[in-house]
Structure formats: structure tokens, C-alpha cells
Enzyme design. Structure first.
Site, PDB file in Angstrom:
ATOM      1  N   ASP A   1       1.120  -1.196  -0.112  1.00 37.05           N
ATOM      2  CA  ASP A   1      -0.350  -0.138   0.277  1.00 37.05           C
ATOM      3  C   ASP A   1       1.021   1.337  -0.281  1.00 37.05           C
ATOM      4  O   ASP A   1       2.003   0.971   0.505  1.00 37.05           O
ATOM      5  CB  ASP A   1      -1.059  -0.187   1.552  1.00 37.05           C
ATOM      6  CG  ASP A   1      -2.065   1.064   1.085  1.00 37.05           C
ATOM      7  OD1 ASP A   1      -2.193   1.664   0.454  1.00 37.05           O
ATOM      8  OD2 ASP A   1      -2.786   1.077   2.314  1.00 37.05           O
TER       9      ASP A   1
ATOM     10  N   ASN B   1     -10.862  -3.140  -5.114  1.00 37.51           N
ATOM     11  CA  ASN B   1     -10.074  -1.841  -5.707  1.00 37.51           C
ATOM     12  C   ASN B   1     -11.086  -1.307  -6.710  1.00 37.51           C
ATOM     13  O   ASN B   1     -10.868  -0.361  -7.948  1.00 37.51           O
ATOM     14  CB  ASN B   1      -8.775  -2.676  -5.780  1.00 37.51           C
ATOM     15  CG  ASN B   1      -8.552  -1.780  -4.893  1.00 37.51           C
ATOM     16  OD1 ASN B   1      -7.155  -3.105  -4.895  1.00 37.51           O
ATOM     17  ND2 ASN B   1      -7.792  -1.403  -4.190  1.00 37.51           N
TER      18      ASN B   1
HETATM   19  C1  IPE Z   1      -5.679  -3.158  -0.311  1.00 31.45           C
HETATM   20  O1  IPE Z   1      -5.042  -1.478  -0.350  1.00 31.45           O
HETATM   21  C2  IPE Z   1      -5.351  -3.805  -1.061  1.00 31.45           C
HETATM   22  C3  IPE Z   1      -3.944  -3.203  -2.264  1.00 31.45           C
HETATM   23  C4  IPE Z   1      -2.697  -3.590  -1.835  1.00 31.45           C
HETATM   24  C5  IPE Z   1      -4.317  -4.604  -3.432  1.00 31.45           C
HETATM   25  P1  IPE Z   1      -5.929  -0.080  -0.300  1.00 31.45           P
HETATM   26  O2  IPE Z   1      -5.326   0.825  -0.566  1.00 31.45           O
HETATM   27  O3  IPE Z   1      -7.626  -0.653  -1.474  1.00 31.45           O
HETATM   28  O4  IPE Z   1      -7.033  -0.957   1.290  1.00 31.45           O
HETATM   29  P2  IPE Z   1      -8.006   0.447   1.616  1.00 31.45           P
HETATM   30  O5  IPE Z   1      -9.001   0.785   0.618  1.00 31.45           O
HETATM   31  O6  IPE Z   1      -6.710   1.859   2.082  1.00 31.45           O
HETATM   32  O7  IPE Z   1      -8.159  -0.193   2.839  1.00 31.45           O
HETATM   33  C1  IPE Z   2      -2.056   0.436  -3.461  1.00 31.66           C
HETATM   34  O1  IPE Z   2      -0.993   1.720  -3.280  1.00 31.66           O
HETATM   35  C2  IPE Z   2      -2.225  -0.409  -4.606  1.00 31.66           C
HETATM   36  C3  IPE Z   2      -3.561  -1.091  -4.907  1.00 31.66           C
HETATM   37  C4  IPE Z   2      -4.166  -0.957  -4.117  1.00 31.66           C
HETATM   38  C5  IPE Z   2      -3.724  -2.014  -6.257  1.00 31.66           C
HETATM   39  P1  IPE Z   2      -2.570   2.374  -3.094  1.00 31.66           P
HETATM   40  O2  IPE Z   2      -2.998   2.943  -4.720  1.00 31.66           O
HETATM   41  O3  IPE Z   2      -4.056   2.424  -2.647  1.00 31.66           O
HETATM   42  O4  IPE Z   2      -1.816   3.241  -2.604  1.00 31.66           O
HETATM   43  P2  IPE Z   2      -2.126   4.662  -1.575  1.00 31.66           P
HETATM   44  O5  IPE Z   2      -2.787   3.647  -0.216  1.00 31.66           O
HETATM   45  O6  IPE Z   2      -3.725   5.714  -2.260  1.00 31.66           O
HETATM   46  O7  IPE Z   2      -1.479   5.727  -1.374  1.00 31.66           O
HETATM   47 MG    MG Z   3      -3.749   2.076  -0.305  1.00 22.62          MG
END
Ligand code: IPE
Ligand code: IPE
Ligand code: MG
Length: 243
Positions: free
Chosen positions: A16, A64
Site C-alpha cells: 500500500d 479496488n
Molecule cells: C489494499 O490497499 C489492497 C491492495 C494493496 C491491493 P487499499 O489501498 O485498497 O486498502 P484500503 O482501501 O486503504 O483499505
Molecule cells: C496500493 O496502493 C496498490 C493498490 C491498491 C493496487 P494505493 O493505490 O492504495 O496507494 P494509496 O493508499 O492511495 O497511497
Molecule cells: Mg491504499
């Protein structure tokens, strides 16, 4: 790892913080995903070289899908590219790739690259790498329940072990350590059955900045944890008479 004893058998990563990494630099969010994508192969090869047997990466959750369409399609394009590019390297290192989740709904090109990676590496005997892509823990459990009902399995034949065989992670051991980058302290529907007794390591480091040094810190923290699984560590410690 030279100096750390007691490595986990199965490490899972919630990768993340890609979006915030990009936003901090005034870049589009997808640039953060590309930067994060570059990190994957070195981390996996490091773990494979240190005889960690299983790693699972959270690449795209069922939740997602609620992101803007261009981010979802950009992510699919990136994942297709990474899988295509890194599979050869991982294959050479003896890594066996498994897909965790559903292929339905993914772009045809991404489905193809996942199938190709899984088939090419199926016979490898090094680390097993689970790629959780279009994966959600609740969905996985519901899917298992549906299949058990479809097969008319008698209730007395269902226990924790046999239930595990209906999950996407069939053949994977329970997760020992979940590492979440990006500073959020939550599981976000990741391996909720398999990580029931995992150790968690949360770090504010954003995924594109997570490197070998950060990985070592997580593994060291894990090696210092006491895992009790509901039992007692030792009589002396628990009586409070000795320290
Ligand atoms: C979790 O990250 C999913 C992945 C890393 C693929 P998210 O960014 O989607 O999680 P939330 O929405 O902050 O819980
Ligand atoms: C995690 O990074 C990757 C996926 C969920 C695919 P994010 O896209 O959630 O990054 P932040 O949380 O917005 O920084
Ligand atoms: Mg995230």
C-alpha cells in the site's frame, strides 16, 4: 538471512501507499504504481534466496474495482507488463507462481499473462509466490461455502483443514507474517482465514520505498515475536516469578 533466525515460512504483503508516493511528488497516481511494481521482483528473489517458502502479494482487491476506471485499467496494464517481464526472472530462480482470486472480470491480456506465468512455473520447486489479483477474503470464503454446498459435503466432514482446501490458497500454509506498508493499520479483506493467527508488521514506509533494508527490519521484528497460538510460552515466564 545471515543474522536472523526464525524466519517466517509464509510472508504476505499488503503493498500500500503507491498513490500517496506519487501524489507527494506531484505525479499521477499510476506513476506510483509503476514505481511500486519495480519493487516486487527484488523482494521476492531476496526471500527465495533466504529459503522463505511462500510469499503472497496483494495486487488488486475485489474492493479496488471501486476506483476510477482509468486507474483500474492502468493497473491492469501495469500488472500485465510486470507479470510478463518478471516471470522469466522468477522462473530462472525456481519460483512457482500461483494466482489467488478470480480471473473473471480481468482484461483478456491480463488473464493471458497470469495463465502463462502459472503454467510456465508450475513445475518449479523454489518458493511459491501467490499473486492475489481480483481477490477478496470474504468473497473467497463465500465461494468455498458455495462449492461445499454444491458438492453436498456432509457437515460432519467439514473441519478447518478440509475447509482450507476450498480456498484459493489450497496447499499454502497459514500466513506467518503480514507486512503492510503505507501506514494504514487494517487488513482490507486480505487472507482473513489464512492470517487468523499471523503476526502483523505495519510500517509507514510507502510501498515504492520498501526495499531490502525495510524487509530485513520486518523479518527481524517477526523473529523477536513470541507466537503462542492461545497457549502458554513457558511456565517460568507466565508465573511471573522469573524474567
Ligand atoms: C489494499 O490497499 C489492497 C491492495 C494493496 C491491493 P487499499 O489501498 O485498497 O486498502 P484500503 O482501501 O486503504 O483499505
Ligand atoms: C496500493 O496502493 C496498490 C493498490 C491498491 C493496487 P494505493 O493505490 O492504495 O496507494 P494509496 O493508499 O492511495 O497511497
Ligand atoms: Mg491504499
Amino acid at each position: 538471512m545471515e543474522s536472523i533466525t526464525g524466519l517466517p515460512r509464509h510472508v504476505a504483503f499488503i503493498m500500500d501507499g503507491n498513490g500517496r508516493w506519487a501524489e507527494k511528488r506531484g505525479l499521477p497516481r499510476l506513476e506510483g504504481h509503476w514505481a511500486g511494481g519495480k519493487n516486487i521482483c527484488p523482494i521476492i528473489i531476496y526471500l527465495n534466496n533466504h529459503a522463505v517458502e511462500y510469499a503472497t502479494l496483494y495486487a488488486f482487491s475485489t474492493e479496488n474495482w471501486s476506483r476510477p476506471e482509468d486507474e483500474v485499467s492502468g493497473l491492469f496494464h501495469l500488472l500485465e507488463h510486470i507479470i510478463g517481464k518478471e516471470t522469466r526472472k522468477l522462473h530462472k530462480n525456481g519460483v512457482r507462481i500461483r494466482h489467488i482470486g478470480h480471473l473473471d472480470g480481468l482484461s483478456p491480456a491480463l488473464q493471458k499473462s497470469i495463465k502463462r506465468a502459472v503454467n510456465l512455473t508450475a513445475g518449479n520447486t523454489g518458493m511459491t509466490l501467490g499473486v492475489a489479483l481480483n481477490y477478496g477474503g470474504r468473497e473467497e470464503i463465500l465461494n468455498a461455502v458455495r462449492n461445499i454446498i454444491d458438492e453436498e459435503i456432509p457437515p460432519e466432514d467439514i473441519d478447518e483443514k478440509s475447509f482450507g482446501e476450498y480456498l484459493h490458497t489450497v496447499d499454502f500454509p497459514d500466513v506467518d507474517l503480514v507486512i503492510r506498508t503505507g501506514g494504514e493499520i487494517r487488513t482490507s479483506n486480505f487472507l482473513i482465514w489464512q492470517a487468523a493467527y499471523s503476526e502483523y508488521y505495519f510500517t509507514p514506509v510507502l510501498w515504492p520505498d520498501f526495499n531490502e533494508e525495510e524487509l530485513k527490519k520486518a523479518l527481524l521484528a517477526y523473529s523477536q515475536r513470541q507466537r503462542r497460538f492461545g497457549g502458554l510460552q513457558s511456565k517460568a515466564k507466565c508465573s511471573g516469578k522469573e524474567s
